[in-house]
Design a protein around this motif. Structure first.
Motif, PDB file in Angstrom:
ATOM      1  N   THR A  31      29.221  37.559  56.862  1.00 11.01           N
ATOM      2  CA  THR A  31      29.855  36.958  55.687  1.00 11.01           C
ATOM      3  C   THR A  31      29.703  35.449  55.788  1.00 11.01           C
ATOM      4  OG1 THR A  31      31.475  38.745  55.540  1.00 11.01           O
ATOM      5  CG2 THR A  31      31.991  36.695  54.389  1.00 11.01           C
ATOM      6  N   ASP A  33      30.926  31.988  54.390  1.00 13.16           N
ATOM      7  CA  ASP A  33      32.040  31.491  53.577  1.00 13.16           C
ATOM      8  C   ASP A  33      32.163  29.971  53.587  1.00 13.16           C
ATOM      9  OD1 ASP A  33      33.208  30.967  56.091  1.00 13.16           O
ATOM     10  OD2 ASP A  33      34.328  32.849  56.060  1.00 13.16           O
ATOM     11  N   HIS A  38      26.219  28.744  52.077  1.00 15.73           N
ATOM     12  CA  HIS A  38      27.273  29.143  51.138  1.00 15.73           C
ATOM     13  C   HIS A  38      27.130  28.388  49.831  1.00 15.73           C
ATOM     14  CE1 HIS A  38      31.288  28.650  49.268  1.00 15.73           C
ATOM     15  NE2 HIS A  38      31.412  29.934  49.561  1.00 15.73           N
ATOM     16  N   TRP A  96      23.125  43.122  45.028  1.00 13.96           N
ATOM     17  CA  TRP A  96      23.570  42.525  46.289  1.00 13.96           C
ATOM     18  C   TRP A  96      24.739  41.577  46.063  1.00 13.96           C
ATOM     19  CZ3 TRP A  96      22.002  45.877  49.228  1.00 13.96           C
ATOM     20  CH2 TRP A  96      20.681  46.292  49.357  1.00 13.96           C
ATOM     21  N   GLN A  97      24.739  40.886  44.927  1.00 11.93           N
ATOM     22  CA  GLN A  97      25.865  40.013  44.628  1.00 11.93           C
ATOM     23  C   GLN A  97      27.140  40.828  44.396  1.00 11.93           C
ATOM     24  OE1 GLN A  97      25.608  36.638  44.793  1.00 11.93           O
ATOM     25  NE2 GLN A  97      27.842  36.639  44.630  1.00 11.93           N
ATOM     26  N   GLU A 100      29.346  41.723  47.287  1.00 12.01           N
ATOM     27  CA  GLU A 100      30.302  40.718  47.756  1.00 12.01           C
ATOM     28  C   GLU A 100      31.401  40.444  46.750  1.00 12.01           C
ATOM     29  OE1 GLU A 100      28.619  37.089  49.125  1.00 12.01           O
ATOM     30  OE2 GLU A 100      26.957  38.050  50.153  1.00 12.01           O
ATOM     31  N   ASP A 101      31.052  40.497  45.479  1.00  8.53           N
ATOM     32  CA  ASP A 101      31.996  40.099  44.433  1.00  8.53           C
ATOM     33  C   ASP A 101      31.755  40.984  43.218  1.00  8.53           C
ATOM     34  OD1 ASP A 101      33.646  38.888  42.624  1.00  8.53           O
ATOM     35  OD2 ASP A 101      32.437  37.072  42.396  1.00  8.53           O
TER      36      ASP A 101
END
Length: 646
Positions: A31, A33, A38, A96-97, A100-101
């Protein structure tokens, strides 16, 4: 006592070796961040990806799918038979995005376009809008240029990403029907299948391996192996351009169209991983060594020829005519990562780092809205740009728009390429601020890399019973480093470095810290003397970053008459006001005032001209070198990476 990790993340990404795969390492969950990557990924998520559907609409890609689905009227839009792939690569990036979100606007767009793709598919599984709409439904009659299997490959990769990220089956069902159709059509003579053939642009091969990994259907793996091994047998006329001159197992150097070569090699690495085919593994290692030794630009860029987007001869590495297509950089990362996992060797991640920070990242502007298809190492004074896909100026979109959605999907899936795990522990391949985790350990990292060389690691959780190994890659470029871990301290003179890995083994406890300090002193780099284009030149590097000069930073003239003084020290200057905040390297040089030679740009080198054309010393000039990946974000002008010293 060790604590059991709570809900350590399962690695979701483009490569998922099966439990029985013959691989040294497996991807870890990362991850990101904070820090450099980032910020770049945030721009991708906030700016680039949301613009995708509008750009695909304006270019006609979605219109073509509606036509094929019977939901619109009109004519096919686009100049190429592979425009569907732009949609599929965007879908993969968006998936893929979403891993995460799972933001509602992006998720809604994905499902809308997935439904459109499904509606355009024909009852027997075939799907290609060019052949359905323009060619009257005639299939597989132009395998050299038609890209039908290439398009299928990108559809399959998008479907695997969508299924892994969301758990939804709709796009995977489309991909399986298409793969089943292909499997019913292609095969060796005597197999009962009508076509013994390959696509002129490899891509379906590695996609089929991943479809096998996702579904467990062995025939997809076998079909991938068939396609890989049929390249090089003259089925498309025997040209290197489409990887048909020599079988991969017998090849001694990379050749032909760079992206096609690298996609095929990525598939070979996948097959070697899943089948234990030592011959394929040896071929991949051999070709990687040949490529990096003789055909790779300093930036990690690949491809010497604008004509046919081609690898050149060994050591043919031009500057202003370097092709270095952004897609080739992406393909290089994909192939090298597969080899890193297969072999466990750090050198593959050395090239990944160089390529990510330089040859790849230059392909997208800082604002996430403009792109480079080609990435030259020099733009001359007075350059006249031809425009189009081969422009040296950033472009909003391209007629052949393969690169922008390809950049989007690599940035969206970037955490997958940063770390790995094995029975011994965790390997950190690339340095970011965030967390690295396997099923047994979680480690947090804090860093301002690549601007600063300190990376601090903290063990957060571990369920390992006894000692395990934290392996840190020491970059190939690094001259000096130091590592501190508890009471232990090592530097480059006594650190236990094993083929690029610093391996720290102990019974780690939560709260244990390791601080790695990589020396980032700027350096001058020279090329092998066989690289004629840059003989007598040097390049400026700092850490993983290649630097370049831009005309905008050097008023009073262009860059073609600049000479660097290698005897003067290089200085580092951080510029928070420049290009979003970058660290520059300041060097001493001079600007030559060469005489106007009139109609003939040559002169005697023997000294018999009496010295009338002797090069003057020139006026001193301070040179400001910016990271190569941020060039072409201001006004148009000249640029160069390699600088003459005399």
């Amino acid at each position: 006592m060790p604590r059991t990790p709570s809900a350590l993340p399962f690695p979701i990404g483009p490569i998922r070796p099966t439990p029985g795969a013959r691989t040294a390492l497996r991807p870890a969950a990362v991850t990101i961040d904070g820090g450099f990557w980032h910020d770049r990924r945030a721009t991708n998520a906030r700016v680039s990806l949301p613009q995708g559907p509008d750009l695909l609409e304006s270019a006609g890609n979605l219109h073509n799918l509606r036509l094929a689905a019977g939901r619109a009227e009109g004519e096919f839009q686009g100049a190429y038979p592979f425009v569907d792939t732009d949609v599929y690569k965007w879908l993969e990036a968006a998936a893929w995005q979403l891993a995460e979100d799972s933001g509602e606007p992006l998720a809604a767009e994905v499902e809308r376009i997935v439904a459109l793709v499904a509606a355009a598919q024909q009852p027997d599984g075939y799907l290609n809008t060019w052949f359905q709409l323009v060619k009257g439904g005639v299939r597989y009659q132009d395998l050299r240029w038609g890209h039908e299997l290439y398009c299928a490959g990108h559809l399959i990769q998008a479907a695997v990403a969508h299924h892994r990220a969301t758990g939804r089956p709709e796009l995977l069902d489309v991909a399986r029907r298409f793969a089943d159709h292909i499997d019913s059509v292609f095969g060796l003579p005597g197999s009962g299948k009508p076509i013994d053939g390959i696509d002129g642009h490899p891509e379906v091969e590695t996609a089929l391996v991943e479809l096998y990994r996702e579904t467990g259907e062995r025939r997809y793996l076998d079909l991938a192996g068939y396609f890989v091994d049929r390249h090089g047998h003259g089925l498309l006329g025997g040209e290197a351009y489409c990887q048909d001159r020599v079988p991969l197992r017998a090849a001694t150097n990379v050749e032909g169209h760079a992206v096609r070569q690298l996609y095929l090699l990525a598939a070979a690495a996948d097959l070697a991983t899943e089948t234990g085919d030592d011959e394929l593994r040896s071929a991949g290692e051999r070709l990687w060594r040949a490529m990096t030794a003789t055909k790779t630009h300093l930036t990690g860029g690949l491809g010497a020829h604008h004509d046919r987007e081609d690898f050149g001869d060994p050591y043919e590495l031009p500057n202003e005519r370097a092709y270095c297509e952004t897609c080739a950089a992406i393909a290089s990362v994909q192939w090298s990562w597969r080899l890193a996992l297969l072999t466990g060797e750090a050198r593959y991640s050395d090239l990944i780092e160089r390529t990510l920070f330089n040859g790849f990242l230059a392909g997208v502007s800082l604002d996430g809205e403009r792109w480079l298809y080609v990435n030259p190492l020099q733009v001359r004074d007075g350059h006249t740009d031809s425009g189009g896909d081969q422009s040296a100026r950033r472009t909003r979109w391209f007629r052949c728009a393969c690169c922008p959605p390809n950049v989007m999907r690599l940035l969206a899936s970037l955490p997958h390429y940063l770390a790995s795990g094995d029975e011994q522990g965790l390997q950190i391949h690339q340095f970011v601020t965030g967390t690295y985790a396997t099923d047994r350990v979680r480690v947090r990292a804090e860093t301002d890399y690549p601007w600063h060389g300190t990376v601090a690691f903290t063990v957060e959780e571990t369920s390992a019973d006894g000692p395990w190994t934290l392996s840190l890659r020491i970059p190939q470029w690094c001259r000096e480093f130091r590592v501190r871990s508890g009471a232990d301290a090592y530097d480059q003179s006594d650190a236990p470095v094993d083929h690029g890995w610093l391996r720290l083994t102990r019974a780690w406890e939560p709260g244990d810290r390791v601080v790695l300090e990589l020396g980032l002193e700027p350096r001058l780099t020279a090329a092998d003397p066989r690289v004629d284009a840059v003989r007598g030149c040097v390049a400026i590097e700092r850490g993983p970053l290649v630097h370049c000069l831009e005309q905008v930073d050097h008023p009073g003239g262009g860059l073609d008459d600049i000479v660097l003084d290698p005897s003067r020290p290089l200085a580092v200057k951080h510029r928070p006001d420049l290009l979003g905040g970058v660290t520059t390297v300041v060097a001493a040089g001079r600007r030559r005032r060469l005489p106007d030679r009139g109609w003939w740009p040559y002169t005697s080198a023997s000294g018999t001209d009496g010295g009338s054309d002797r090069e003057p010393d020139g006026e001193p000039v301070e040179l400001t070198a910016i990271p190569y990946h941020v060039w072409a974000n201001r006004e148009d002008g000249s640029m160069r990476v390699w600088l003459p010293t005399s």
